[in-house]
Design an enzyme around this catalytic site. Structure first.
Site, short mmCIF file in Angstrom:
data_model
loop_
_atom_site.label_atom_id
_atom_site.label_comp_id
_atom_site.label_asym_id
_atom_site.label_seq_id
_atom_site.Cartn_x
_atom_site.Cartn_y
_atom_site.Cartn_z
CB CYS A 154 38.80 39.35 39.64
SG CYS A 154 39.02 37.86 40.64
CB CYS A 157 40.34 39.55 43.06
SG CYS A 157 40.80 38.30 41.86
CG ASP A 158 39.04 43.39 43.20
OD1 ASP A 158 40.06 43.14 43.87
OD2 ASP A 158 39.08 43.69 41.99
#
Length: 329
Positions: A154, A157-158
């Site tokens: 993701c 997300c990261d």
């Protein structure tokens, strides 16, 4: 007076009756994670007898996520496992029963609904499906070792954790190009590795990616190995046509080859789309009255902890309203 046999039989009947009562719930939530825990907080606070059957990994995918910086309310960030434990404790505080068990079958064709696990059977007036979706894996050496330590599924997300690093994205569809383009905000460079010599992504995304000076494409290639110490340091790729192997320096490897909704259990019970995601109508309702869905199990677009939690809240409110109107009939 009862004789011994009658006394034993009576106690057995009482135990059976108690088990039926104990296993009968207003709301049964299959799957935990942000959607399931959020829904249970709402339903339990509304005095609805609620059970979560969490599966073998309570908390879902966030249990394998190191740092979460984009969930509101945590200015300094929080680890995935800590966030999930907080949600679980908050849910239990309001009386939710949590069973760490795997659901083996469901029966949505009669009421109350029946949910079987490896060790028990539960009856429920309503059911929430929040089993999520699992990212497709490469299935290569080092992938599981470095998951959460340089291997990510993701970018949204990261991505911010990989500033000024050389990044790799595996895939050739819309998601891969969206993630590659997003990662150019943070990475020094982004290389897209694709097994074929042309992309499957939409034309507009291809044009944007080709025009981005930070993005480079490596065609007809597959990742065969990942190496490093405590985090990803290099990735070995192999040219599918020539067999030649090349080692690339990399601070992060983003796998974007799709997700699989965890819905095999529900085939033939509720309507699923061609990819296996739950089809919802009128907010969080499925085609079966009394069965609802929340989170990545139906949401293949956003796939964020906060959106899953939002859908969990919506589902809980829908369930509460449905139960009050129908009495669970």
């Amino acid at each position: 007076m009862m004789n011994l046999a009658e006394d034993v039989a009576a106690k057995s009947d009482d135990t059976a009756s108690k088990n039926v009562i104990d296993n009968h719930f207003d709301v049964a939530i299959i799957g935990s994670g942000p959607a399931g825990y959020t829904a249970s907080i709402y339903t339990s606070r509304a005095k609805l007898k609620t059970i979560i059957i969490s599966g073998s990994l309570p908390g879902g995918q966030l249990m394998t996520t190191t740092d979460v910086e984009n969930f509101p309310g945590f200015p300094n960030g929080i680890t995935g496992p800590e966030l999930m434990m907080n949600m679980q404790q908050q849910s239990e505080r309001f009386g939710t029963k949590i069973e760490v068990d795997e659901v083996t079958s469901v029966d949505f064709k009669r009421r109350p609904f029946r949910i079987k696990t490896g060790s028990s059977e539960y009856l429920a007036k309503s059911v929430l499906i929040s089993t999520g979706a699992s990212p497709r894996k490469l299935g290569i050496k080092g992938e599981s070792v470095f998951s959460g330590r340089g291997v990510s599924y993701c970018a949204t997300c990261d991505g911010p954790f990989f500033r000024d690093q050389e990044l790799l994205v595996v895939g050739g569809g819309d998601t891969a190009l969206e993630e590659a383009t997003f990662l150019t905000k943070f990475g020094k460079s982004v290389k897209v590795i694709h097994r074929r010599d042309k992309l499957r992504a939409s034309k507009i995304l291809q044009e944007r990616a080709f025009e981005n000076p930070k993005i480079e494409f490596i065609w007809n290639s597959a990742v065969v190995n990942i190496e490093g110490q405590n985090k990803v340091a290099s990735v070995t790729i192999k040219n599918i046509k020539t067999g030649e192997e090349t080692v690339l320096n990399a601070g992060g490897l983003f796998v974007a080859i799709g997700h699989e909704p965890n819905t095999a259990l529900f085939k033939g019970q509720i309507n699923l789309d061609e990819r296996g995601y739950v089809i919802i109508n009128n907010n969080t309702k499925t085609n079966i009255e009394g069965v609802f869905a929340a989170g990545d199990v139906h949401d293949h677009r956003y796939r964020q902890a906060i959106t899953a939690a939002g859908f969990g809240c919506m589902a809980a409110l829908d369930i509460e309203k449905w139960l009050s109107e129908t009495k669970g009939k």
